[in-house]
Scaffold this motif. Sequence first.
Motif: not given
Length: 146
Positions: A132-139, A143-146
């Motif tokens: 779900h968080l990966d999809m948000l980042g792509k959307h 976004i660069t996750w730490k």
Amino acid sequence: MWNRVLLFFFKKKRTPIAGYDVETGCLARYYKKEWDIERGDLCSYQFCLGRMITIALENKPVVKKGRCKGEFVTTLNIVRTLEKYCNEKYHLLSELNVYGIAVMYSEDGMIAWIRSNGFYADIHAGALEEGHLDMLGKHLGEITWK
């Protein structure tokens, strides 16, 4: 001696953190063993709502922090910038109404706290599954996750 009537409503590890100053109606914060009231601060409602969102987010099975880039950094109105990313899946919480902060959520239980001040922007998000968080980042795209 401090002669004010406070109703404190938030504690962390038995230490009061915030309260309501009955005289002014303002949020009172307990900091360095002393109560502090700033009239231009958040109202008690905004503080409580923000804490509830943060606690809900941090108690999700998957929590990530990250940095935002591009228009998320340079915007002076993060809510307006994120409105174009809303659709049938992603929504903005309009009730918070705190300058520089937006809360995005989805029907599948994802919550994202996005903060921008014109110099930097960061995101703190929680979800039931990492996907779900990966999809948000792509959307959102930048976004660069730490």
